[in-house]
Design a protein around this motif. Structure first.
Motif, PDB file in Angstrom:
ATOM      1  N   GLU A   1      32.804  49.535  43.952  1.00  0.00           N
ATOM      2  CA  GLU A   1      33.804  50.341  44.644  1.00  0.00           C
ATOM      3  C   GLU A   1      34.478  49.558  45.769  1.00  0.00           C
ATOM      4  O   GLU A   1      35.711  49.587  45.916  1.00  0.00           O
ATOM      5  N   THR A   2      33.681  48.851  46.573  1.00  0.00           N
ATOM      6  CA  THR A   2      34.269  48.028  47.624  1.00  0.00           C
ATOM      7  C   THR A   2      35.189  46.963  47.034  1.00  0.00           C
ATOM      8  O   THR A   2      36.303  46.738  47.527  1.00  0.00           O
ATOM      9  N   ALA A   3      34.731  46.301  45.972  1.00  0.00           N
ATOM     10  CA  ALA A   3      35.545  45.259  45.351  1.00  0.00           C
ATOM     11  C   ALA A   3      36.865  45.826  44.843  1.00  0.00           C
ATOM     12  O   ALA A   3      37.933  45.224  45.029  1.00  0.00           O
ATOM     13  N   PHE A   4      36.828  46.980  44.202  1.00  0.00           N
ATOM     14  CA  PHE A   4      38.042  47.571  43.633  1.00  0.00           C
ATOM     15  C   PHE A   4      39.002  48.021  44.730  1.00  0.00           C
ATOM     16  O   PHE A   4      40.221  47.805  44.633  1.00  0.00           O
ATOM     17  N   LEU A   5      38.475  48.627  45.789  1.00  0.00           N
ATOM     18  CA  LEU A   5      39.337  49.040  46.906  1.00  0.00           C
ATOM     19  C   LEU A   5      40.042  47.838  47.521  1.00  0.00           C
ATOM     20  O   LEU A   5      41.254  47.878  47.785  1.00  0.00           O
ATOM     21  N   LEU A   6      39.303  46.751  47.742  1.00  0.00           N
ATOM     22  CA  LEU A   6      39.921  45.550  48.312  1.00  0.00           C
ATOM     23  C   LEU A   6      40.916  44.936  47.332  1.00  0.00           C
ATOM     24  O   LEU A   6      41.978  44.446  47.734  1.00  0.00           O
ATOM     25  N   ASP A   7      40.595  44.974  46.049  1.00  0.00           N
ATOM     26  CA  ASP A   7      41.487  44.408  45.029  1.00  0.00           C
ATOM     27  C   ASP A   7      42.832  45.130  45.017  1.00  0.00           C
ATOM     28  O   ASP A   7      43.883  44.504  44.833  1.00  0.00           O
ATOM     29  N   LEU A   8      42.814  46.434  45.215  1.00  0.00           N
ATOM     30  CA  LEU A   8      44.047  47.223  45.195  1.00  0.00           C
ATOM     31  C   LEU A   8      44.903  47.005  46.434  1.00  0.00           C
ATOM     32  O   LEU A   8      46.123  47.194  46.381  1.00  0.00           O
TER      33      LEU A   8
ATOM     34  N   HIS B   1      38.568  45.057  55.390  1.00  0.00           N
ATOM     35  CA  HIS B   1      39.950  44.820  54.978  1.00  0.00           C
ATOM     36  C   HIS B   1      40.710  44.072  56.064  1.00  0.00           C
ATOM     37  O   HIS B   1      41.458  43.122  55.774  1.00  0.00           O
ATOM     38  N   ALA B   2      40.533  44.471  57.317  1.00  0.00           N
ATOM     39  CA  ALA B   2      41.250  43.823  58.419  1.00  0.00           C
ATOM     40  C   ALA B   2      40.839  42.358  58.558  1.00  0.00           C
ATOM     41  O   ALA B   2      41.693  41.475  58.762  1.00  0.00           O
ATOM     42  N   GLU B   3      39.538  42.072  58.442  1.00  0.00           N
ATOM     43  CA  GLU B   3      39.057  40.692  58.562  1.00  0.00           C
ATOM     44  C   GLU B   3      39.585  39.827  57.417  1.00  0.00           C
ATOM     45  O   GLU B   3      39.989  38.672  57.626  1.00  0.00           O
TER      46      GLU B   3
ATOM     47  N   ALA C   1      51.372  40.570  45.372  1.00  0.00           N
ATOM     48  CA  ALA C   1      51.088  41.228  46.636  1.00  0.00           C
ATOM     49  C   ALA C   1      50.093  42.362  46.372  1.00  0.00           C
ATOM     50  O   ALA C   1      49.710  42.629  45.228  1.00  0.00           O
ATOM     51  N   ALA C   2      49.678  43.038  47.431  1.00  0.00           N
ATOM     52  CA  ALA C   2      48.792  44.188  47.266  1.00  0.00           C
ATOM     53  C   ALA C   2      49.489  45.282  46.460  1.00  0.00           C
ATOM     54  O   ALA C   2      50.696  45.491  46.602  1.00  0.00           O
ATOM     55  N   SER C   3      48.732  45.980  45.626  1.00  0.00           N
ATOM     56  CA  SER C   3      49.299  47.067  44.829  1.00  0.00           C
ATOM     57  C   SER C   3      49.630  48.276  45.687  1.00  0.00           C
ATOM     58  O   SER C   3      50.639  48.954  45.468  1.00  0.00           O
ATOM     59  N   LEU C   4      48.772  48.566  46.664  1.00  0.00           N
ATOM     60  CA  LEU C   4      48.916  49.751  47.502  1.00  0.00           C
ATOM     61  C   LEU C   4      48.548  49.395  48.937  1.00  0.00           C
ATOM     62  O   LEU C   4      47.771  48.460  49.184  1.00  0.00           O
ATOM     63  N   ARG C   5      49.069  50.133  49.881  1.00  0.00           N
ATOM     64  CA  ARG C   5      48.729  49.920  51.282  1.00  0.00           C
ATOM     65  C   ARG C   5      47.338  50.473  51.562  1.00  0.00           C
ATOM     66  O   ARG C   5      46.949  51.512  51.037  1.00  0.00           O
ATOM     67  N   PHE C   6      46.595  49.768  52.410  1.00  0.00           N
ATOM     68  CA  PHE C   6      45.288  50.260  52.845  1.00  0.00           C
ATOM     69  C   PHE C   6      45.525  51.306  53.928  1.00  0.00           C
ATOM     70  O   PHE C   6      46.039  51.008  55.007  1.00  0.00           O
TER      71      PHE C   6
ATOM     72  N   ALA D   1      42.530  58.503  45.462  1.00  0.00           N
ATOM     73  CA  ALA D   1      42.628  58.683  46.911  1.00  0.00           C
ATOM     74  C   ALA D   1      43.681  57.764  47.511  1.00  0.00           C
ATOM     75  O   ALA D   1      44.468  58.177  48.389  1.00  0.00           O
ATOM     76  N   LEU D   2      43.739  56.514  47.050  1.00  0.00           N
ATOM     77  CA  LEU D   2      44.747  55.582  47.564  1.00  0.00           C
ATOM     78  C   LEU D   2      46.155  56.016  47.189  1.00  0.00           C
ATOM     79  O   LEU D   2      47.088  55.891  47.997  1.00  0.00           O
ATOM     80  N   LEU D   3      46.332  56.508  45.968  1.00  0.00           N
ATOM     81  CA  LEU D   3      47.657  56.987  45.561  1.00  0.00           C
ATOM     82  C   LEU D   3      48.105  58.136  46.458  1.00  0.00           C
ATOM     83  O   LEU D   3      49.251  58.156  46.930  1.00  0.00           O
ATOM     84  N   ILE D   4      47.214  59.081  46.704  1.00  0.00           N
ATOM     85  CA  ILE D   4      47.559  60.215  47.574  1.00  0.00           C
ATOM     86  C   ILE D   4      47.882  59.726  48.977  1.00  0.00           C
ATOM     87  O   ILE D   4      48.870  60.159  49.599  1.00  0.00           O
ATOM     88  N   ALA D   5      47.073  58.810  49.504  1.00  0.00           N
ATOM     89  CA  ALA D   5      47.318  58.260  50.846  1.00  0.00           C
ATOM     90  C   ALA D   5      48.670  57.575  50.928  1.00  0.00           C
ATOM     91  O   ALA D   5      49.324  57.586  51.981  1.00  0.00           O
ATOM     92  N   ASN D   6      49.110  56.965  49.811  1.00  0.00           N
ATOM     93  CA  ASN D   6      50.400  56.286  49.768  1.00  0.00           C
ATOM     94  C   ASN D   6      51.549  57.212  49.358  1.00  0.00           C
ATOM     95  O   ASN D   6      52.656  56.743  49.084  1.00  0.00           O
ATOM     96  N   GLY D   7      51.284  58.504  49.296  1.00  0.00           N
ATOM     97  CA  GLY D   7      52.335  59.481  49.000  1.00  0.00           C
ATOM     98  C   GLY D   7      52.662  59.616  47.526  1.00  0.00           C
ATOM     99  O   GLY D   7      53.708  60.184  47.182  1.00  0.00           O
TER     100      GLY D   7
END
Length: 325
Positions: A98-105, A72-74, A203-208, A305-311
């Motif tokens: 899974e990797t593709a979807f995580l990066l897409d979000l 994600h950082a690269e 823009a990104a849907s959610l913060r990484f 998991a991303l939703l929970i991480a983003n509050g």
């Protein structure tokens, strides 16, 4: 002709694997380094101005949060680099969806980002990896690929990260999409899109962010409350149910999950079936459940998991994110 400037981030997988014998069925993934791979691609006439970076060299069953974080950082840096036109990630097929979807979000859609893999190792008869890679270069170098989110290229087809899944264990045409089967057909010399970009300017849907542990509860006929409770003994912040049919479960299991939802756990109903929508049912409001809609359990787990991480832990707000996939 100006060549596209492509950043290739390598993580290993079958596309970089070797068996040591062209006829062997078994092999070791992640044996070829990215510099050697790009020399071979250029020697075969794959036309691009390549920059290669080795992120990992593993089978994708071993992908983890540290590799996702570096990827994600690269890519985030490359999105802001005027010297990069597109990004390719070489990846094992087991967890590519899974990797593709995580990066897409978690990434903007301003430049093409393409995951590519192979079903046969590089020294096997009928190696598919180099053709898939050449196809990925064709997609990543196309300005019209921007605004489509993260894409997965396999077997002359281009899939959206939202739709794609691995549907077969060995066939070279191993990937399918739902609800869209594919969004383009590609060869090393031609690319045909089936529609206009759908994420222009997004823009990104959610913060990484670091992801909490969200288990998938595999439901089966005759499952008891005790069996479900044993799998959920750590009181996770979220649970994805790999349910029967349209996200169904035996009533004793449902009652256990209602208890988790009432303590603030985000409970998402998904389906173990091959494809189909999981819509909300009348009891979801009272139970505090979320319906996964088109997302199968692995992707539903990542979004949860991303939703929970983003509050985002309130079921109605979480449901809006699932509805928008």
């Amino acid at each position: 002709m100006t060549l596209p400037r492509i950043l290739v981030l390598a993580t290993g997988g079958t596309i970089a694997g070797q068996a040591g014998d062209a006829m062997r069925a078994d092999y070791r993934p992640g044996q070829i380094g990215i510099e050697d791979y790009l020399k071979q691609a250029s020697g075969l006439g794959v036309a691009a101005d390549f920059t290669g970076r080795q992120i990992a060299n593993i089978g994708s069953e071993d992908i983890d949060a540290s590799i996702w974080s570096r990827l994600h950082a690269e890519i985030d840096l490359a999105m802001r680099d005027d010297g990069v036109d597109g990004i390719i990630v070489t990846h094992g097929t087991d967890t590519a969806e899974e990797t593709a979807f995580l990066l897409d979000l978690t990434l903007p859609s301003t430049k093409p980002v393409v995951l590519v893999g192979a079903m046969r190792p590089a020294d096997a008869v009928g190696y598919d990896g180099m053709r898939n890679f050449a196809n990925a270069v064709r997609v990543a170098g196309d300005p019209d690929a921007a605004g489509r989110g993260v894409l997965v290229v396999m077997g002359d087809r281009v899939h959206s990260a939202r739709d794609v899944r691995k549907a077969q264990t060995r066939a070279t045409e191993a990937f399918r999409g739902f609800p869209r089967e594919s969004v383009a057909i590609v060869t090393p010399s031609r690319l045909d899109w089936f529609g206009a970009p759908w994420r222009v300017g997004d823009a990104a849907s959610l913060r990484f962010l670091p992801l909490p542990d969200v288990p998938i509860l595999a439901v089966y006929a005759g499952m008891t409350a005790a069996a479900a409770a044993r799998q959920l003994s750590d009181d996770p912040p979220g649970i994805v149910v790999s349910g029967l049919g349209e996200g169904n479960m035996p009533d004793p299991v449902r009652q256990i999950l209602v208890q988790h939802a009432r303590r603030g756990c985000l409970v998402v109903r998904a389906s173990r079936t091959d494809e189909g929508l999981v819509d909300r049912e009348p009891q979801d409001d009272a139970n505090g459940f979320v319906a996964s809609r088109a997302l199968a359990p692995p992707k539903a787990r990542l979004l949860t998991a991303l939703l929970i991480a983003n509050g985002i832990t309130e079921p109605a707000e979480a449901q809006r994110h699932f509805d928008g996939r």
